[in-house]
Design an enzyme around this catalytic site. Structure first.
Site, mmCIF file in Angstrom:
data_model
loop_
_atom_site.group_PDB
_atom_site.id
_atom_site.type_symbol
_atom_site.label_atom_id
_atom_site.label_comp_id
_atom_site.label_asym_id
_atom_site.label_seq_id
_atom_site.Cartn_x
_atom_site.Cartn_y
_atom_site.Cartn_z
ATOM 1 C CB CYS A 147 99.900 18.002 5.349
ATOM 2 S SG CYS A 147 98.410 17.708 4.367
ATOM 3 C CG HIS A 148 99.397 18.979 0.425
ATOM 4 N ND1 HIS A 148 98.554 18.270 1.251
ATOM 5 C CD2 HIS A 148 99.084 18.622 -0.842
ATOM 6 C CE1 HIS A 148 97.745 17.515 0.506
ATOM 7 N NE2 HIS A 148 98.040 17.708 -0.759
ATOM 8 C CB CYS A 177 84.918 29.232 25.149
ATOM 9 S SG CYS A 177 83.920 30.093 23.919
ATOM 10 C CG HIS A 178 79.864 29.217 25.133
ATOM 11 N ND1 HIS A 178 80.709 29.962 24.349
ATOM 12 C CD2 HIS A 178 78.632 29.808 25.037
ATOM 13 C CE1 HIS A 178 80.032 30.951 23.792
ATOM 14 N NE2 HIS A 178 78.783 30.894 24.189
#
Length: 394
Positions: A126-127, A319-320
């Site tokens: 990217c940058h 997680c959930h």
């Protein structure tokens, strides 16, 4: 993770407002493969954090450039001023806005030059290539990047390779460059292979069960980690088709009594849910976040999960996500962990609760891998790889 003792060591060069995915995906994916990764930032020490940005396509809103929102807080695990660059095999540079100011930091430029002078691998996305340009490392080198960097990289003497898609990468000797985080599967695979890694057993088909406001990291980190190994991965969501997107949620731990939530990336689905042939997949992955709350009420989702569990194929849930497993009645007699607030679902679902202490701890019980939250991704992905027979060796 994949190896008991890491045989390769990578330095991740971080800064405030680096792109969220472009830091965390390579950081956790490489660890899952058994590579040690130290994340550092000039002026900060181990235990400090860098703020990140969620860079997303402006096309969703009719904008001519990308949008930016606050991302996760990224915890550093090493101190920039204390690391010995000669001890590392590669330098990885995320994009975002951080490279703009890091490119005027002489200690950062000296770091990049030391890796280049020693012929070691440098990967930038990217940058991130701004740092390489400022260090004078791109003269005559083939290079790509986010398209807006084309003028400055050409001025820096780079042989600019125009990207045809946002998933493009370019490899030139010890230099690997990518356009944006959508290029991660090829980008990370190129890094692994440049470090001498050999990938075996990755001819697998894996299904991701997605939903609106699933946790941002918990879908993209494991998904791109598996794609980088060469696995075929499909991401689906009930009532949606290939090319549709699911909004995601950034869940973070910022000193409150529970996690905070911010808007995450828009996640593009790769396949359609309707007409799905579950039997054609080797494993199922269920991200966490808020989506499992409503997906657990969908009878087609319940049937899908039961099918994988009954066939003894690997199922990895984090997680959930375990709310769906509990609702499907597949946890009876199983050992399982989850985000601590989901303990009630797990216990009432008939499972033996395994305490996630520390929070990044994951467990495997026969065909079932469970984790508590996104800090556990290196273990989560590594344990799923083990069930699937996928190996990375050096």
């Amino acid at each position: 993770m994949a190896n008991c003792k890491p045989q390769k060591k990578v330095l991740l060069l971080c800064g405030d407002y680096m792109e969220d995915y472009e830091a965390m995906v390579p950081f956790q994916a490489l660890q899952a493969y058994g590579i040690a990764v130290d994340a550092v930032c000039p002026g900060k020490k181990a235990g400090d954090y860098c703020r990140t940005t969620v860079g997303d396509s402006g096309a969703y809103h009719g904008y001519q450039t990308y949008t930016e929102k606050p991302g996760h807080n990224f915890s550093l695990n090493a101190t920039f001023d204390e690391v010995d660059f000669s001890k590392y095999d590669a330098l990885v540079i995320p994009g975002g806005r951080a490279p703009e100011y890091l490119a005027i930091n002489e200690s950062v430029l000296n770091c990049a030059r030391q890796f280049s002078d020693s012929g070691k691998l440098i990967a930038a996305i990217c940058h991130g290539q701004l740092i390489l340009a400022a260090a004078g490392l791109l003269k005559g080198r083939k290079c790509t990047a986010y398209r807006a960097l084309r003028p400055v990289l050409i001025d820096a003497g780079a042989h600019w390779i125009e990207p045809k898609t946002m998933m493009d990468c370019v490899s030139d000797g010890n230099l690997i460059t990518g356009v944006i985080y959508k290029a991660h599967p090829e980008y990370i695979q190129l890094v692994v292979k440049a470090l001498g890694g050999k990938i075996a057993g990755s001819d697998k088909r894996i299904l991701f069960l997605c939903g609106d406001f699933m946790e941002d990291y918990e879908v993209t980190v494991p998904l791109q980690s598996l794609q980088a190994l060469g696995c075929h991965v499909d991401a689906v969501c009930p009532k949606k088709k290939a090319g549709d997107f699911c909004p995601t949620a950034v869940h973070d731990f910022e000193g409150d009594q529970t996690y905070t939530e911010k808007p995450g990336h828009n996640f593009i689905l790769t396949a359609s849910y309707e007409g799905l042939d579950a039997s054609s997949y080797d494993a199922l992955v269920i991200p966490g976040g808020r989506s499992p709350e409503y997906l657990a009420l969908d009878e087609t989702v319940i049937a899908l999960v039961k099918k994988f569990m009954q066939s003894k194929k690997p199922v990895a849930s984090i997680c959930h996500g375990q709310q769906i497993l509990a609702a499907a009645g597949v946890l009876k007699g199983r050992k399982c962990t989850a985000y601590p607030a989901v303990k009630l679902n797990v216990v009432l679902g008939g499972a033996t609760w395994l305490e996630p202490d520390p929070i990044d701890r994951c467990y495997t019980d026969e065909n079932l891998v469970t984790g508590a939250a996104w800090p556990g991704h290196p273990q989560f992905v590594s344990q799923l790889m083990a069930l699937l027979g996928i190996r990375v060796s050096f």
